[in-house]
Design a protein around this motif. Structure first.
Motif, PDB file in Angstrom:
ATOM      1  N   PHE A 173       1.031  -0.952   0.082  1.00  0.00           N
ATOM      2  CA  PHE A 173      -0.033  -0.622   0.225  1.00  0.00           C
ATOM      3  C   PHE A 173       0.826   1.359  -0.127  1.00  0.00           C
ATOM      4  O   PHE A 173       0.735   2.316  -0.608  1.00  0.00           O
ATOM      5  CB  PHE A 173      -0.817  -0.265   1.485  1.00  0.00           C
ATOM      6  CG  PHE A 173      -1.909   1.706   1.240  1.00  0.00           C
ATOM      7  CD1 PHE A 173      -2.753   1.771   0.453  1.00  0.00           C
ATOM      8  CD2 PHE A 173      -1.179   2.502   2.705  1.00  0.00           C
ATOM      9  CE1 PHE A 173      -3.316   2.870   0.865  1.00  0.00           C
ATOM     10  CE2 PHE A 173      -1.965   3.234   3.001  1.00  0.00           C
ATOM     11  CZ  PHE A 173      -2.929   3.672   1.524  1.00  0.00           C
ATOM     12  N   PHE A 174       1.905   1.518   0.903  1.00  0.00           N
ATOM     13  CA  PHE A 174       2.856   2.698   0.978  1.00  0.00           C
ATOM     14  C   PHE A 174       3.272   2.093  -0.581  1.00  0.00           C
ATOM     15  O   PHE A 174       4.028   3.813  -0.542  1.00  0.00           O
ATOM     16  CB  PHE A 174       3.417   2.475   2.073  1.00  0.00           C
ATOM     17  CG  PHE A 174       2.803   3.177   3.708  1.00  0.00           C
ATOM     18  CD1 PHE A 174       2.413   3.986   3.889  1.00  0.00           C
ATOM     19  CD2 PHE A 174       2.292   2.044   4.289  1.00  0.00           C
ATOM     20  CE1 PHE A 174       1.867   4.414   4.750  1.00  0.00           C
ATOM     21  CE2 PHE A 174       2.012   2.357   5.621  1.00  0.00           C
ATOM     22  CZ  PHE A 174       1.815   3.724   5.897  1.00  0.00           C
TER      23      PHE A 174
ATOM     24  N   PHE B 225       0.510   3.911  -3.491  1.00  0.00           N
ATOM     25  CA  PHE B 225       0.274   5.295  -2.684  1.00  0.00           C
ATOM     26  C   PHE B 225       1.864   6.481  -3.006  1.00  0.00           C
ATOM     27  O   PHE B 225       1.631   7.574  -3.203  1.00  0.00           O
ATOM     28  CB  PHE B 225      -0.065   5.304  -1.022  1.00  0.00           C
ATOM     29  CG  PHE B 225      -0.400   6.637  -1.063  1.00  0.00           C
ATOM     30  CD1 PHE B 225      -1.769   6.903  -0.789  1.00  0.00           C
ATOM     31  CD2 PHE B 225      -0.101   7.868   0.268  1.00  0.00           C
ATOM     32  CE1 PHE B 225      -1.789   7.822   0.118  1.00  0.00           C
ATOM     33  CE2 PHE B 225       0.036   9.234   0.267  1.00  0.00           C
ATOM     34  CZ  PHE B 225      -1.227   9.136   0.396  1.00  0.00           C
ATOM     35  N   LYS B 226       2.637   5.901  -2.602  1.00  0.00           N
ATOM     36  CA  LYS B 226       3.638   7.081  -2.929  1.00  0.00           C
ATOM     37  C   LYS B 226       4.583   7.359  -4.794  1.00  0.00           C
ATOM     38  O   LYS B 226       4.588   7.848  -4.775  1.00  0.00           O
ATOM     39  CB  LYS B 226       5.477   6.149  -2.766  1.00  0.00           C
ATOM     40  CG  LYS B 226       6.637   7.218  -2.481  1.00  0.00           C
ATOM     41  CD  LYS B 226       8.101   6.535  -1.448  1.00  0.00           C
ATOM     42  CE  LYS B 226       8.984   7.519  -2.079  1.00  0.00           C
ATOM     43  NZ  LYS B 226      10.696   6.591  -0.768  1.00  0.00           N
ATOM     44  N   PHE B 227       3.376   5.938  -5.406  1.00  0.00           N
ATOM     45  CA  PHE B 227       3.983   6.263  -6.785  1.00  0.00           C
ATOM     46  C   PHE B 227       2.342   6.584  -7.410  1.00  0.00           C
ATOM     47  O   PHE B 227       2.384   6.232  -8.429  1.00  0.00           O
ATOM     48  CB  PHE B 227       4.609   5.260  -7.696  1.00  0.00           C
ATOM     49  CG  PHE B 227       6.198   4.908  -6.820  1.00  0.00           C
ATOM     50  CD1 PHE B 227       7.111   6.050  -6.787  1.00  0.00           C
ATOM     51  CD2 PHE B 227       6.399   4.414  -5.691  1.00  0.00           C
ATOM     52  CE1 PHE B 227       8.499   5.469  -5.740  1.00  0.00           C
ATOM     53  CE2 PHE B 227       7.828   3.817  -5.178  1.00  0.00           C
ATOM     54  CZ  PHE B 227       8.704   4.443  -5.987  1.00  0.00           C
ATOM     55  N   SER B 228       1.535   6.702  -6.604  1.00  0.00           N
ATOM     56  CA  SER B 228       0.373   7.251  -7.318  1.00  0.00           C
ATOM     57  C   SER B 228      -0.002   8.586  -7.643  1.00  0.00           C
ATOM     58  O   SER B 228      -0.826   8.638  -8.743  1.00  0.00           O
ATOM     59  CB  SER B 228      -0.612   6.385  -6.163  1.00  0.00           C
ATOM     60  OG  SER B 228      -0.926   7.515  -5.186  1.00  0.00           O
ATOM     61  N   GLY B 229       0.662   9.382  -7.439  1.00  0.00           N
ATOM     62  CA  GLY B 229       0.880  10.937  -8.285  1.00  0.00           C
ATOM     63  C   GLY B 229       0.303  12.295  -6.759  1.00  0.00           C
ATOM     64  O   GLY B 229      -0.270  12.530  -7.363  1.00  0.00           O
ATOM     65  N   ILE B 230      -0.468  10.533  -6.290  1.00  0.00           N
ATOM     66  CA  ILE B 230      -1.352  11.862  -5.206  1.00  0.00           C
ATOM     67  C   ILE B 230      -0.257  12.774  -4.214  1.00  0.00           C
ATOM     68  O   ILE B 230       0.798  12.113  -3.749  1.00  0.00           O
ATOM     69  CB  ILE B 230      -1.765  10.632  -3.761  1.00  0.00           C
ATOM     70  CG1 ILE B 230      -2.609   9.845  -4.925  1.00  0.00           C
ATOM     71  CG2 ILE B 230      -2.584  11.778  -3.118  1.00  0.00           C
ATOM     72  CD1 ILE B 230      -3.782   8.793  -4.139  1.00  0.00           C
TER      73      ILE B 230
ATOM     74  N   LEU C 207      -5.519  -4.424   2.341  1.00  0.00           N
ATOM     75  CA  LEU C 207      -5.406  -4.700   0.660  1.00  0.00           C
ATOM     76  C   LEU C 207      -6.246  -3.995  -0.083  1.00  0.00           C
ATOM     77  O   LEU C 207      -6.485  -3.655  -1.492  1.00  0.00           O
ATOM     78  CB  LEU C 207      -5.880  -6.228   0.957  1.00  0.00           C
ATOM     79  CG  LEU C 207      -5.966  -6.585  -0.288  1.00  0.00           C
ATOM     80  CD1 LEU C 207      -5.065  -6.863  -1.362  1.00  0.00           C
ATOM     81  CD2 LEU C 207      -6.470  -8.621   0.142  1.00  0.00           C
ATOM     82  N   CYS C 208      -7.489  -3.442   0.688  1.00  0.00           N
ATOM     83  CA  CYS C 208      -9.081  -3.242   0.088  1.00  0.00           C
ATOM     84  C   CYS C 208      -8.237  -1.753  -0.674  1.00  0.00           C
ATOM     85  O   CYS C 208      -8.489  -1.539  -1.905  1.00  0.00           O
ATOM     86  CB  CYS C 208      -9.324  -3.046   0.965  1.00  0.00           C
ATOM     87  SG  CYS C 208     -11.214  -2.163   0.356  1.00  0.00           S
ATOM     88  N   LEU C 209      -7.281  -0.758   0.389  1.00  0.00           N
ATOM     89  CA  LEU C 209      -7.010   0.667   0.084  1.00  0.00           C
ATOM     90  C   LEU C 209      -5.986   1.001  -1.360  1.00  0.00           C
ATOM     91  O   LEU C 209      -5.745   1.788  -1.831  1.00  0.00           O
ATOM     92  CB  LEU C 209      -6.282   1.232   1.157  1.00  0.00           C
ATOM     93  CG  LEU C 209      -7.036   1.443   2.136  1.00  0.00           C
ATOM     94  CD1 LEU C 209      -6.287   2.125   3.357  1.00  0.00           C
ATOM     95  CD2 LEU C 209      -8.510   2.225   1.447  1.00  0.00           C
ATOM     96  N   SER C 210      -5.566  -0.614  -1.071  1.00  0.00           N
ATOM     97  CA  SER C 210      -4.208  -0.683  -2.991  1.00  0.00           C
ATOM     98  C   SER C 210      -4.822  -1.204  -3.361  1.00  0.00           C
ATOM     99  O   SER C 210      -4.788  -0.793  -4.874  1.00  0.00           O
ATOM    100  CB  SER C 210      -2.914  -1.810  -2.266  1.00  0.00           C
ATOM    101  OG  SER C 210      -2.643  -2.150  -1.398  1.00  0.00           O
ATOM    102  N   LEU C 211      -6.070  -1.738  -3.955  1.00  0.00           N
ATOM    103  CA  LEU C 211      -7.098  -2.475  -4.503  1.00  0.00           C
ATOM    104  C   LEU C 211      -7.488  -0.749  -5.407  1.00  0.00           C
ATOM    105  O   LEU C 211      -7.949  -0.641  -6.876  1.00  0.00           O
ATOM    106  CB  LEU C 211      -7.814  -3.075  -4.462  1.00  0.00           C
ATOM    107  CG  LEU C 211      -7.404  -4.258  -4.635  1.00  0.00           C
ATOM    108  CD1 LEU C 211      -8.786  -5.505  -3.353  1.00  0.00           C
ATOM    109  CD2 LEU C 211      -7.158  -5.358  -5.617  1.00  0.00           C
ATOM    110  N   ILE C 212      -7.432  -0.178  -4.340  1.00  0.00           N
ATOM    111  CA  ILE C 212      -8.688   1.113  -5.065  1.00  0.00           C
ATOM    112  C   ILE C 212      -7.678   2.005  -5.679  1.00  0.00           C
ATOM    113  O   ILE C 212      -8.137   2.736  -6.572  1.00  0.00           O
ATOM    114  CB  ILE C 212      -9.154   1.582  -3.830  1.00  0.00           C
ATOM    115  CG1 ILE C 212     -10.173   1.247  -2.734  1.00  0.00           C
ATOM    116  CG2 ILE C 212      -9.657   3.224  -4.138  1.00  0.00           C
ATOM    117  CD1 ILE C 212     -11.322   1.564  -1.814  1.00  0.00           C
TER     118      ILE C 212
ATOM    119  N   GLY D  54     -14.401   0.462  -7.878  1.00  0.00           N
ATOM    120  CA  GLY D  54     -13.753   1.128  -6.013  1.00  0.00           C
ATOM    121  C   GLY D  54     -14.629   1.805  -5.803  1.00  0.00           C
ATOM    122  O   GLY D  54     -14.120   1.432  -4.168  1.00  0.00           O
ATOM    123  N   LYS D  55     -16.329   2.471  -6.487  1.00  0.00           N
ATOM    124  CA  LYS D  55     -17.073   2.431  -4.766  1.00  0.00           C
ATOM    125  C   LYS D  55     -17.262   1.174  -3.905  1.00  0.00           C
ATOM    126  O   LYS D  55     -17.713   1.591  -2.874  1.00  0.00           O
ATOM    127  CB  LYS D  55     -18.171   3.195  -5.650  1.00  0.00           C
ATOM    128  CG  LYS D  55     -17.885   5.092  -5.840  1.00  0.00           C
ATOM    129  CD  LYS D  55     -19.410   5.150  -6.869  1.00  0.00           C
ATOM    130  CE  LYS D  55     -19.142   6.728  -7.258  1.00  0.00           C
ATOM    131  NZ  LYS D  55     -20.231   6.995  -8.109  1.00  0.00           N
TER     132      LYS D  55
END
Length: 310
Positions: A92-93, A96-101, A239-244, A255-256
């Motif tokens: 997840f991290f 998240f780091k490479f997601s562009g957020i 896991l769920c947040l990674s899939l989102i 996603g919803k």
């Protein structure tokens, strides 16, 4: 060469089968080929033989069942709880780091909007002078009747004074951090988040288990069972947040659906593992989420503070 020694090379125990009865090492030893080495690596880390996929299937679609399986002694067919949690938290991290957020995006947008706050006020009629740019009026604070910007600066000054009382060096570092350009501050906070947040959230696992222990006092559950439940449910959350995060934009409904499942997963798992009525479980869930959210906020403050102190 394959050979079966009389005694285990690892512990010296007498061998009577394909594996040592004392330490479990294989009796037949040989230098592995490249194919065997690759198979061993994949089987151990990716668990293609079934452990990972069995664990993920229960984790995603049967809330609480993986915890029940572990408590009831059916463990060898699943990935260990701590390894499962660490695996999905790291994934997840990394995503998240490479997601562009961008963590500091909101502050930069506010900075970019500041020049637009200057309104061009026309000169009085008949003055003959060109229109002059004047800053737009700042919204007044309801309590002090002062412009909001001044109130924010006063709050920052109070925070620095409080830090000075804790330790002068902390106040000095906060003052230095506040004088840095916004881009530098945002980069420092982002660096601190990815450096310290995973450790801070991991340290919240015993706290999460302690909340469960308090909520289920008298149930006869040992603290270790609550830790086990905390690892499994938080592994699911990562896991769920990674899939989102990796979900394409053209499938928003999925996603919803994952977001809704993330909300209802925990109370469903609580009822599966601990039992109890739906109403009582819902009340415990609300208390648990309130306490856990507060803990996460403290962890975020800790990560931000480390960024300021760095």
């Amino acid at each position: 060469m394959h050979h079966s020694p009389a005694n285990c090379p690892n512990c010296g125990f007498a061998l009577s089968g394909n594996f040592c009865q004392e330490c479990g090492q294989a009796a037949k030893l040989h230098v592995p080929s490249a194919r065997e080495f690759l198979h061993e690596f994949v089987a151990h880390y990716v668990a293609l033989e079934g452990k990972l996929w069995q664990s993920v299937k229960l984790l995603l679609f049967k809330p609480g069942q993986l915890t029940r399986e572990y408590i009831e002694g059916r463990r060898v067919r699943y990935v260990e709880p701590l390894r499962l949690y660490l695996t999905f938290s790291i994934i997840f991290f990394a995503l998240f780091k490479f997601s562009g957020i961008n963590i500091g995006a909101q502050e930069r947008e506010m900075e970019a909007e500041k020049p637009k706050a200057a309104a061009v006020q026309p000169a009085p009629a008949g003055d003959g002078q060109a229109a002059v740019a004047a800053p737009a009026a700042k919204p007044a604070d309801k309590k002090t009747n002062q412009p909001a910007l001044i109130q924010i600066e006063d709050d920052d000054e109070d925070l620095r004074n409080l830090a000075d009382k804790v330790h002068p060096s902390i106040g000095a570092k906060m003052d230095h951090f506040g004088k840095l350009p916004s881009e530098v501050r945002n980069e420092a906070l982002k660096r601190a988040f990815f450096s310290y947040a995973p450790y801070a959230i991991f340290l919240l696992m015993p706290v999460f288990a302690a909340f469960l222990k308090l909520l289920y006092l008298g149930s006869g559950r040992r603290y270790g069972e609550h830790v086990l439940f905390a690892l499994h449910t938080n592994a699911f959350a990562f896991l769920c947040l990674s899939l989102i995060l990796v979900m394409p934009d053209f499938v928003p409904l999925v996603g919803k659906a994952l977001g809704l499942w993330l909300v209802f997963y925990l109370p469903t798992a609580m009822r599966k593992v601990y039992g109890g009525s739906r109403i009582l479980t819902a009340l415990r869930w609300m208390v648990l989420m309130t306490a856990h959210t507060f803990s996460i906020m403290l962890a975020a403050v800790f990560a931000a503070a480390m960024g300021m102190m760095g």
